[in-house]
Design a protein around this motif. Sequence first.
Motif, short mmCIF file in Angstrom:
data_model
loop_
_atom_site.label_atom_id
_atom_site.label_comp_id
_atom_site.label_asym_id
_atom_site.label_seq_id
_atom_site.Cartn_x
_atom_site.Cartn_y
_atom_site.Cartn_z
N ILE A 69 0.83 -1.21 0.00
CA ILE A 69 0.00 0.00 0.00
C ILE A 69 0.86 1.26 0.00
O ILE A 69 0.48 2.30 -0.56
CB ILE A 69 -0.99 -0.01 1.19
CG1 ILE A 69 -2.00 1.12 1.04
CG2 ILE A 69 -0.24 0.06 2.52
CD1 ILE A 69 -3.13 1.06 2.05
N GLY A 70 2.05 1.16 0.59
CA GLY A 70 2.94 2.32 0.65
C GLY A 70 3.68 2.62 -0.63
O GLY A 70 4.35 3.65 -0.72
N THR A 71 3.58 1.73 -1.62
CA THR A 71 4.27 1.98 -2.90
C THR A 71 3.34 2.59 -3.95
O THR A 71 3.79 2.92 -5.05
CB THR A 71 4.87 0.68 -3.47
OG1 THR A 71 3.83 -0.20 -3.90
CG2 THR A 71 5.75 -0.01 -2.43
N ILE A 72 2.04 2.70 -3.65
CA ILE A 72 1.10 3.24 -4.62
C ILE A 72 1.23 4.77 -4.66
O ILE A 72 1.02 5.43 -3.64
CB ILE A 72 -0.36 2.86 -4.27
CG1 ILE A 72 -0.51 1.35 -4.16
CG2 ILE A 72 -1.32 3.42 -5.31
CD1 ILE A 72 -1.89 0.90 -3.70
N PRO A 73 1.56 5.35 -5.79
CA PRO A 73 1.66 6.82 -5.86
C PRO A 73 0.31 7.48 -5.59
O PRO A 73 -0.74 6.93 -5.97
CB PRO A 73 2.13 7.07 -7.30
CG PRO A 73 2.73 5.78 -7.75
CD PRO A 73 1.95 4.72 -7.07
N VAL A 74 0.35 8.62 -4.97
CA VAL A 74 -0.89 9.36 -4.70
C VAL A 74 -1.63 9.67 -6.01
O VAL A 74 -2.87 9.63 -6.06
CB VAL A 74 -0.58 10.66 -3.93
CG1 VAL A 74 -1.84 11.51 -3.77
CG2 VAL A 74 0.00 10.32 -2.55
N SER A 75 -0.87 9.96 -7.05
CA SER A 75 -1.50 10.28 -8.34
C SER A 75 -2.27 9.09 -8.90
O SER A 75 -3.16 9.26 -9.74
CB SER A 75 -0.43 10.71 -9.34
OG SER A 75 0.51 9.68 -9.56
N VAL A 76 -1.95 7.90 -8.45
CA VAL A 76 -2.65 6.68 -8.89
C VAL A 76 -3.83 6.38 -7.96
O VAL A 76 -4.95 6.15 -8.42
CB VAL A 76 -1.67 5.49 -8.95
CG1 VAL A 76 -2.41 4.19 -9.28
CG2 VAL A 76 -0.59 5.74 -10.00
N SER A 77 -3.59 6.37 -6.65
CA SER A 77 -4.65 6.05 -5.70
C SER A 77 -5.77 7.09 -5.71
O SER A 77 -6.93 6.76 -5.47
CB SER A 77 -4.08 5.92 -4.28
OG SER A 77 -3.48 7.13 -3.86
N SER A 78 -5.44 8.34 -6.01
CA SER A 78 -6.45 9.39 -6.03
C SER A 78 -7.45 9.19 -7.17
O SER A 78 -8.54 9.77 -7.16
CB SER A 78 -5.79 10.77 -6.16
OG SER A 78 -5.10 10.89 -7.39
N ARG A 79 -7.10 8.38 -8.14
CA ARG A 79 -8.02 8.07 -9.24
C ARG A 79 -8.74 6.74 -9.04
O ARG A 79 -9.39 6.23 -9.95
CB ARG A 79 -7.25 8.06 -10.57
CG ARG A 79 -6.81 9.46 -11.00
CD ARG A 79 -6.07 9.45 -12.32
NE ARG A 79 -4.70 8.97 -12.19
CZ ARG A 79 -4.22 7.89 -12.77
NH1 ARG A 79 -4.99 7.13 -13.54
NH2 ARG A 79 -2.96 7.54 -12.61
N GLY A 80 -8.64 6.20 -7.81
CA GLY A 80 -9.39 5.00 -7.47
C GLY A 80 -8.63 3.70 -7.53
O GLY A 80 -9.10 2.67 -7.06
N TRP A 81 -7.40 3.71 -8.09
CA TRP A 81 -6.60 2.49 -8.16
C TRP A 81 -5.88 2.32 -6.83
O TRP A 81 -4.73 2.67 -6.67
CB TRP A 81 -5.62 2.57 -9.32
CG TRP A 81 -6.23 2.83 -10.66
CD1 TRP A 81 -6.09 3.94 -11.43
CD2 TRP A 81 -7.10 1.94 -11.38
NE1 TRP A 81 -6.81 3.80 -12.59
CE2 TRP A 81 -7.44 2.59 -12.60
CE3 TRP A 81 -7.63 0.67 -11.14
CZ2 TRP A 81 -8.29 2.02 -13.55
CZ3 TRP A 81 -8.46 0.09 -12.08
CH2 TRP A 81 -8.78 0.75 -13.27
N ASN A 82 -6.59 1.76 -5.86
CA ASN A 82 -6.10 1.75 -4.48
C ASN A 82 -5.58 0.40 -4.02
O ASN A 82 -5.28 0.21 -2.84
CB ASN A 82 -7.18 2.25 -3.53
CG ASN A 82 -8.46 1.42 -3.62
OD1 ASN A 82 -8.49 0.38 -4.29
ND2 ASN A 82 -9.50 1.88 -2.96
N HIS A 83 -5.48 -0.58 -4.91
CA HIS A 83 -4.89 -1.87 -4.55
C HIS A 83 -3.92 -2.29 -5.64
O HIS A 83 -4.25 -2.30 -6.82
CB HIS A 83 -5.96 -2.95 -4.38
CG HIS A 83 -5.39 -4.28 -3.98
ND1 HIS A 83 -4.87 -5.18 -4.89
CD2 HIS A 83 -5.23 -4.85 -2.76
CE1 HIS A 83 -4.43 -6.25 -4.25
NE2 HIS A 83 -4.63 -6.08 -2.96
#
Length: 290
Positions: free
Chosen positions: A70-84
């Motif tokens: 979870i700590g390797t997901i960029p904010v720019s990616v998770s903010s668009r819903g790709w959170n896993h």
Amino acid sequence: MALRARQRCHAALTGLVALASAAVLSTATPAQAADTWTEVGSDRADPLTESQGLASVEVPANSPNRYTGIGTIPVSVSSRGWNHVGDPDASYDGYYIEPYQADSGTAKMFRVQAPDGTWAEYVHTLGSGEALNNSFAAVTPGGQWMVSGEWGTMTRLLVHPTPGVNPSTSPSANLPWTSSVRLDHAVRDVQGCDFLDATTLLCSSDDPAGTLFGMTKPLLRIDLSAEPGTSDVTGQVTALRQLPLRSSCSGDFETEGIDYDRRTGTLRVIVISPDFCVLTDSKTYRFTRS
């Protein structure tokens, strides 16, 4: 007469037991003995950055192993819903691929880093009956095709052209589900797969029930009828061993990603510890083949 009859019966039963045992050994033992993976060590797995998957990268030379969490997901990616993020892989020529999913929707995403360091995103729209989960990516040794997996009890794996490698792919176009690996035995909660060779996959299963293979959390081997591509192939599934389940805490372990490094012959599998021990003694276990 009665005693001799009992003796004959006992001898017959003994013979049947011997024959049955030989039959079991002839079908089960060679498959296990032919592919034995022995634990040779372990490293602590960080719960934030090393808890989902891992991949060895051959290009550029001397590249470090890659991990996801979870700590390797960029904010720019998770903010668009790709959170896993799931278990990644890399082609032998250096394309690194991370599989992503969202909590809802009709698509999956594969995030690809080219050897020159640039990133691109390839979106796959779900096919009919396809689960939303995007557990792993496994690139074929030939590089042109990629196997991915769903969650739950399944009798197939999905095959796509490898994003960024296969010339038919483009970030501006849907990444298609081209064919399937049709399994001869159901698998459950496969968290990661990696190619041992062109027609052999090694997979980590988080199966909590143990009813499919007589063990929980198995290491699986899938022997393919051919290297995946445009047409369906079949896969023969064998459970090789239970993955290590050791911790200072008791409870439910979670088996995560898997990687085979052909340069060293080392297989690595992440196992996350129960309860608060997820912080202290989760491990990446190392195995070699004997």
